[in-house]
Design an enzyme around this catalytic site. Structure first.
Site, PDB file in Angstrom:
ATOM      1  N   SER A 153      -7.109   1.497  -2.813  1.00 30.39           N
ATOM      2  CA  SER A 153      -5.900   0.694  -3.025  1.00 30.39           C
ATOM      3  C   SER A 153      -6.286  -0.745  -3.515  1.00 30.39           C
ATOM      4  O   SER A 153      -7.038  -1.156  -3.246  1.00 30.39           O
ATOM      5  CB  SER A 153      -5.230   0.609  -1.834  1.00 30.39           C
ATOM      6  OG  SER A 153      -3.986  -0.346  -1.867  1.00 30.39           O
TER       7      SER A 153
ATOM      8  N   GLU B  99     -13.055 -14.344  -5.894  1.00 31.87           N
ATOM      9  CA  GLU B  99     -11.541 -13.983  -6.552  1.00 31.87           C
ATOM     10  C   GLU B  99     -10.569 -14.456  -5.582  1.00 31.87           C
ATOM     11  O   GLU B  99      -9.349 -14.391  -5.673  1.00 31.87           O
ATOM     12  CB  GLU B  99     -11.669 -12.322  -6.809  1.00 31.87           C
ATOM     13  CG  GLU B  99     -11.744 -11.372  -5.624  1.00 31.87           C
ATOM     14  CD  GLU B  99     -13.229 -11.130  -5.407  1.00 31.87           C
ATOM     15  OE1 GLU B  99     -14.216 -11.884  -5.794  1.00 31.87           O
ATOM     16  OE2 GLU B  99     -13.389  -9.945  -4.835  1.00 31.87           O
TER      17      GLU B  99
ATOM     18  N   GLU C  94       0.810  -1.128  -0.008  1.00 23.51           N
ATOM     19  CA  GLU C  94       0.014   0.020  -0.019  1.00 23.51           C
ATOM     20  C   GLU C  94       0.992   1.206  -0.093  1.00 23.51           C
ATOM     21  O   GLU C  94       0.533   2.377  -0.860  1.00 23.51           O
ATOM     22  CB  GLU C  94      -0.837   0.092   1.256  1.00 23.51           C
ATOM     23  CG  GLU C  94      -2.331   0.462   1.004  1.00 23.51           C
ATOM     24  CD  GLU C  94      -3.305   0.100   1.801  1.00 23.51           C
ATOM     25  OE1 GLU C  94      -3.798  -0.839   1.990  1.00 23.51           O
ATOM     26  OE2 GLU C  94      -3.253   1.113   2.903  1.00 23.51           O
TER      27      GLU C  94
ATOM     28  N   LYS D 135     -15.335 -10.835   7.495  1.00 23.45           N
ATOM     29  CA  LYS D 135     -14.040 -11.464   7.052  1.00 23.45           C
ATOM     30  C   LYS D 135     -14.681 -13.003   6.720  1.00 23.45           C
ATOM     31  O   LYS D 135     -13.831 -13.501   5.782  1.00 23.45           O
ATOM     32  CB  LYS D 135     -13.262 -11.529   8.318  1.00 23.45           C
ATOM     33  CG  LYS D 135     -12.372 -10.187   8.591  1.00 23.45           C
ATOM     34  CD  LYS D 135     -11.272 -10.134   7.441  1.00 23.45           C
ATOM     35  CE  LYS D 135     -10.734  -8.771   7.735  1.00 23.45           C
ATOM     36  NZ  LYS D 135      -9.823  -8.385   6.333  1.00 23.45           N
TER      37      LYS D 135
ATOM     38  N   GLU E 281     -15.734 -11.909   3.170  1.00 25.73           N
ATOM     39  CA  GLU E 281     -14.495 -11.825   2.487  1.00 25.73           C
ATOM     40  C   GLU E 281     -13.896 -13.033   1.779  1.00 25.73           C
ATOM     41  O   GLU E 281     -13.475 -13.461   0.910  1.00 25.73           O
ATOM     42  CB  GLU E 281     -13.492 -11.034   3.229  1.00 25.73           C
ATOM     43  CG  GLU E 281     -12.391 -10.641   2.163  1.00 25.73           C
ATOM     44  CD  GLU E 281     -11.349  -9.825   3.352  1.00 25.73           C
ATOM     45  OE1 GLU E 281     -10.856 -10.277   4.167  1.00 25.73           O
ATOM     46  OE2 GLU E 281     -10.833  -8.696   2.770  1.00 25.73           O
TER      47      GLU E 281
ATOM     48  N   CYS F  55      -8.561  -2.400   3.532  1.00 25.21           N
ATOM     49  CA  CYS F  55      -8.565  -3.902   4.102  1.00 25.21           C
ATOM     50  C   CYS F  55      -9.776  -4.140   4.967  1.00 25.21           C
ATOM     51  O   CYS F  55      -9.914  -5.375   5.414  1.00 25.21           O
ATOM     52  CB  CYS F  55      -7.281  -3.842   4.777  1.00 25.21           C
ATOM     53  SG  CYS F  55      -6.839  -2.308   5.591  1.00 25.21           S
TER      54      CYS F  55
ATOM     55  N   GLU G 169       2.075   1.788  -3.421  1.00 24.76           N
ATOM     56  CA  GLU G 169       1.043   2.179  -4.220  1.00 24.76           C
ATOM     57  C   GLU G 169       1.030   3.865  -3.793  1.00 24.76           C
ATOM     58  O   GLU G 169       0.870   4.570  -5.041  1.00 24.76           O
ATOM     59  CB  GLU G 169      -0.188   1.509  -4.024  1.00 24.76           C
ATOM     60  CG  GLU G 169      -1.211   1.650  -5.256  1.00 24.76           C
ATOM     61  CD  GLU G 169      -2.567   0.930  -4.847  1.00 24.76           C
ATOM     62  OE1 GLU G 169      -2.368   0.063  -4.037  1.00 24.76           O
ATOM     63  OE2 GLU G 169      -3.404   1.273  -5.403  1.00 24.76           O
TER      64      GLU G 169
ATOM     65  N   CYS H  42     -11.339  -2.321  14.038  1.00 28.25           N
ATOM     66  CA  CYS H  42     -11.758  -3.735  14.141  1.00 28.25           C
ATOM     67  C   CYS H  42     -11.792  -4.076  15.800  1.00 28.25           C
ATOM     68  O   CYS H  42     -12.477  -4.964  15.861  1.00 28.25           O
ATOM     69  CB  CYS H  42     -10.419  -4.454  13.873  1.00 28.25           C
ATOM     70  SG  CYS H  42     -10.646  -4.357  12.069  1.00 28.25           S
TER      71      CYS H  42
HETATM   72 FE1  HC0 Z   1      -8.875  -5.892  11.117  1.00 27.77          FE
HETATM   73 FE2  HC0 Z   1      -7.193  -6.343   9.091  1.00 27.77          FE
HETATM   74  S1  HC0 Z   1      -6.984  -4.777  11.024  1.00 27.77           S
HETATM   75  S2  HC0 Z   1      -9.299  -5.608   8.878  1.00 27.77           S
HETATM   76  O1  HC0 Z   1      -9.734  -4.485  11.462  1.00 27.77           O
HETATM   77  O2  HC0 Z   1      -6.214  -4.266   7.500  1.00 27.77           O
HETATM   78  O3  HC0 Z   1     -11.049  -8.140  11.001  1.00 27.77           O
HETATM   79  O4  HC0 Z   1      -7.972  -6.933  13.900  1.00 27.77           O
HETATM   80  O5  HC0 Z   1      -7.497  -8.434  10.640  1.00 27.77           O
HETATM   81  O6  HC0 Z   1      -7.340  -8.225   7.166  1.00 27.77           O
HETATM   82  O7  HC0 Z   1      -4.366  -7.076  10.004  1.00 27.77           O
HETATM   83  C1  HC0 Z   1     -10.138  -7.229  11.162  1.00 27.77           C
HETATM   84  C2  HC0 Z   1      -8.442  -6.434  12.949  1.00 27.77           C
HETATM   85  C3  HC0 Z   1      -7.791  -7.516  10.644  1.00 27.77           C
HETATM   86  C4  HC0 Z   1      -7.165  -7.634   7.918  1.00 27.77           C
HETATM   87  C5  HC0 Z   1      -5.345  -6.748   9.469  1.00 27.77           C
HETATM   88  C6  HC0 Z   1      -6.721  -5.109   8.077  1.00 27.77           C
END
Ligand code: HC0
Ligand code: SF4
Length: 582
Positions: free
Chosen positions: A328, A375, A282, A367, A370, A308, A285, A515
Site C-alpha cells: 500500500s 521523503e 488503506e 521508527k 523511518e 506501516c 486503496e 509492535c
Molecule cells: Fe506500531 Fe504503528 S502499530 S508500526 O507496530 O502501523 O512502532 O505500537 O506506532 O506508525 O499506529 C510501532 C506500534 C506504531 C505506526 C501505529 C502502525
C-alpha cells in the site's frame, strides 16, 4: 524418557533434552550467558561459547556445557560443586578482564546479564588484566554498535540470520580480534539492516543498543521558542508499566498522558488517531484495488501489503525490489500523524512548522530510522523530529521522579486524541489487517458489520492464512496472509511469488508478536510469555471500547470534512502517501 540424577535428585527427562532443560524442569537454575532459548518463536542460541553453564557428569574430570549436552540414561550430574563455582567465577573474571568498565554510563546498565552475573558471583576485583579492544563505534540513526562490549555470545547473529533472515551480522576475524559485525565491517547504515532492533532485544550486554534521544527531548521541552507535541504508539501503553513493576499487558494509557503533560509537552496526542487515518486510506486503496482486479485492469495488483512497519518496508526494498508495486502507498501512522501535525494542525494554530517539534514514543527502533528518511521531511525539516522508544520514555519518567504507578489517568488532547479499538490492535500481529477488514467490509459490501471480531486473524503462529467468508471476491472468500518476524515474512512472500499461496491482502510486522515485541520495548530477556500478555492487554483495550471501527471516529470524519476531502483525494495523496525505493 531417560532416568538421570541431578544433584542427587532423580529426574525423568525427555530423551533428547539437554541437561540445562532437565535441571530447569525441577527448579534447578544453572547460570547461562550466551545461551538463549525462546522456544515459541523457534529461536535457540546454542554456541556454548561462554562456558558459564558447565556441569560435572558421572564424576568425569571434563566439564560439560549443560546447554548443549544431551541427557543419557543413568547420568549423574552435579551443577553446583565448589569447583564449578570457581570455574564459573573464573569465566566471569576472564570475560570482565577485557570488557570496558563503563557500567556507570552503559545503556544496558541494570539490564546487562554480564553485570547481573558479576553481582551474583560477588566479583569485587578482577584478577586478570586483558588487552582492551578499540573498535570504532557504529552510529546509525536507530542502533549503535559498541563492539568493544561484545562478548561473542552470537545471540544477535542467530536472531538476525535465523529468525529475521536479514543476514547482516556475522562473526568476523579470528582470536582476540573476532567480533560480530556486518560483512567487511561496514556500518549498519550501509547494509541491508532493517533496524528491526531484534538484535538489540537479545544482546545480553551493551554492545548493541538504541540511539538514545532522551536529552534531545529534554532540550526541546526547555526551549521556550518551540511548541513541543507528542504522539504515543499503540503498543507502548501495554508495556511501559513493566518498567515500574506492573504486570506485562497492564494498560497505562492514562498515566502516560499524565506523565507527558507533567513533563511539559504542550499537547499530548495519540498515534492511534493516525492509525484510524491509515485505515481510511488503506481500506480505500484496498477497495479500489479489489475493484480494479475484478474489472481485470492490468495495472492493478493484488495482494495489497500493509506498509506501516518501517523495518518491513526496508526489508522489501532490499530483498524484493521487483515487488515494490504491491505494498500500500499509505504512510505509517507515525508519519501520517507528523505530517498532519506539521501541515494542518500547525497552520490552524498559527505555528511555523520549523517552530514545532513532533516527538513520537514508539515500541520500535526502526521508527527512528523511518523518521530520518528524507521523503518524510520538508526543506530539511523532518515531519517527526524525535522518536524515542518505550524504554527511553521510562527513563525520562524516572529522571523526573514521578511516582508513575500512582499518577492519575488523563485523557489525550483533542483533536488527535480519540481513536477506535481498531487502532489499538495495530500494536499486535494481525491487528492492522483486522482493522482494515472492519472498514473494507462495510465499504465493499455496503452492509453494516455487526461482529467486528475476526478471531481467525488472531494468534501467534509465524504465518497465518485466514479467510473472511463475509467478504466474497469472485465467488470465494477474501483471503488474508499474516506474518510476523522477517523470516516468516520472507517465507510467505516467496510462496506468493511462486504462486503456491494466493491471497488478497497481507499484513507483515517485522517483530515477533508485532509492535508489542518491538526492539524498543522493555527487555523481555527471552521470556515470550511477556509478549503474550501484552497481546492480551491490547485486545482488552479494543474489546472495552464503544468505538471499534476506524471510519466511525468522529475526529477522523472532521479531518476529512475540514481538510482532506475524501480518502485518496489529491490532498490526501500529497500528505498521506509515499513511494518505495529499490
Ligand atoms: Fe506500531 Fe504503528 S502499530 S508500526 O507496530 O502501523 O512502532 O505500537 O506506532 O506508525 O499506529 C510501532 C506500534 C506504531 C505506526 C501505529 C502502525
Ligand atoms: Fe539484523 Fe535487525 Fe539487527 Fe539489523 S536491526 S542487524 S536486521 S537483527
Amino acid at each position: 524418557t531417560v532416568k538421570i540424577k541431578i544433584n542427587g535428585i532423580e529426574v525423568e527427562a525427555p530423551k533428547n533434552s539437554t541437561i540445562l532443560t532437565a535441571a530447569k524442569s525441577i527448579g534447578i537454575n544453572i547460570p547461562t550467558l550466551c545461551h538463549l532459548n525462546i522456544g515459541s518463536i523457534g529461536f535457540i542460541n546454542n554456541h556454548a561459547s561462554c562456558r558459564m553453564c558447565v556441569v560435572e557428569v558421572n564424576g568425569n574430570e571434563n566439564l560439560y556445557p549443560s546447554c548443549e549436552t544431551k541427557v543419557q540414561e543413568g547420568m549423574e550430574i552435579i551443577t553446583n560443586s565448589t569447583e564449578l563455582m570457581h570455574v564459573r567465577k573464573t569465566v566471569l573474571e576472564l570475560l570482565l578482564s577485557n570488557h570496558p568498565k563503563e557500567c556507570l554510563t552503559c545503556s544496558k546498565s541494570g539490564e546487562c546479564e554480564l553485570q547481573t552475573l558479576a553481582q551474583e558471583f560477588k566479583i569485587k576485583d578482577i584478577r586478570f588484566e586483558g588487552e582492551q579492544s578499540t573498535y570504532r563505534i557504529d552510529n546509525s540513526p536507530a542502533i549503535i554498535r559498541d563492539i568493544d562490549k561484545c562478548i561473542m555470545c552470537r545471540r544477535c547473529e542467530t536472531m538476525c540470520n535465523s529468525i529475521q533472515t536479514c543476514n547482516i551480522l556475522h562473526a568476523v576475524n579470528r582470536g582476540f580480534e573476532s567480533v560480530v559485525a556486518p560483512t567487511h565491517e561496514k556500518d549498519l547504515e550501509d547494509t541491508g539492516c532493517t533496524f528491526c532492533g531484534q538484535c538489540v532485544a537479545v544482546c545480553p550486554v551493551g554492545a548493541l543498543h538504541e540511539r538514545d534521544y532522551t536529552w534531545d527531548v529534554v532540550e526541546a521541552l526547555a526551549n521556550k521558542k518551540k511548541k513541543v507535541i507528542v504522539q504515543v504508539a499503540p503498543a507502548v501503553r501495554v508495556a511501559l508499566g513493566e518498567e515500574f513493576g506492573l504486570e506485562p499487558g497492564t494498560d497505562v494509557t492514562g498515566k502516560i498522558v499524565s506523565a507527558l503533560r507533567m513533563m511539559g509537552f504542550d499537547y499530548v496526542f495519540d498515534t492511534n488517531f493516525a492509525a484510524d487515518l491509515t485505515i481510511m486510506e488503506e481500506a480505500t486503496e484496498l477497495k479500489k484495488r479489489v475493484e480494479g482486479y475484478l474489472a481485470k485492469d492490468p495495472d492493478v495488483k493484488l495482494p495489497i501489503l500493509t506498509s506501516c512497519c518501517p523495518a518491513w518496508v526496508k526489508f522489501i526494498e532490499h530483498n524484493y525490489p521487483d515487488m515494490l508495486d504491491i505494498p500500500s502507498s499509505a504512510k505509517s501512522p507515525q508519519q501520517m500523524f507528523s505530517v498532519v501535525a506539521k501541515e494542518i494542525w500547525a497552520k490552524d494554530m498559527g505555528v511555523d512548522r520549523n517552530d514545532l517539534v513532533v516527538v513520537s514514543v514508539m515500541p520500535c527502533l526502526a521508527k527512528k530510522y523511518e523518521a530520518s528518511r528524507e521523503e518524510f521531511s520538508k526543506n530539511g525539516n523532518p515531519d517527526t523530529d524525535i522518536s524515542i522508544s518505550t524504554r527511553e520514555l521510562a527513563e525520562l519518567i524516572k529522571q523526573k521522579g514521578f511516582n508513575f504507578t500512582n499518577l492519575p489517568d488523563s485523557e489525550f488532547d483533542a483533536p488527535y486524541g480519540t481513536s477506535s479499538g481498531a487502532a489499538d490492535i495495530f500494536g499486535r500481529t494481525g491487528g492492522v489487517i483486522e482493522a482494515a477488514t472492519r472498514t473494507a467490509y462495510e465499504w465493499i459490501t455496503g452492509n453494516e458489520l455487526e461482529k467486528v471480531d475476526f478471531e481467525q486473524l488472531r494468534g501467534l503462529e509465524g504465518i497465518r492464512i485466514a479467510e473472511v467468508p463475509e467478504l466474497q471476491i469472485e465467488g470465494s472468500a477474501f483471503r488474508i496472509g499474516i506474518a510476523h518476524g522477517l523470516g516468516a515474512a520472507r517465507e510467505l512472500l516467496d510462496k506468493i511469488k511462486s504462486g503456491e499461496e494466493v491471497v488478497h491482502a497481507i499484513e507483515i510486522m517485522a517483530c515477533k508478536g508485532g509492535c508489542i515485541g518491538g526492539g524498543g520495548q522493555p527487555y523481555h530477556h527471552g521470556n515470550f510469555e511477556i509478549i503474550k500478555k501484552r497481546f492480551e492487554g491490547i485486545q482488552a483495550i479494543d474489546n472495552g471500547k464503544e468505538l471499534r471501527k476506524s471510519h466511525e471516529n468522529p475526529y477522523i470524519k472532521q479531518l476529512y470534512e475540514k481538510h482532506l476531502g475524501e480518502p485518496m483525494s489529491h490532498k490526501a495523496h500529497e500528505l498521506l502517501h509515499t513511494k518505495y525505493f529499490a
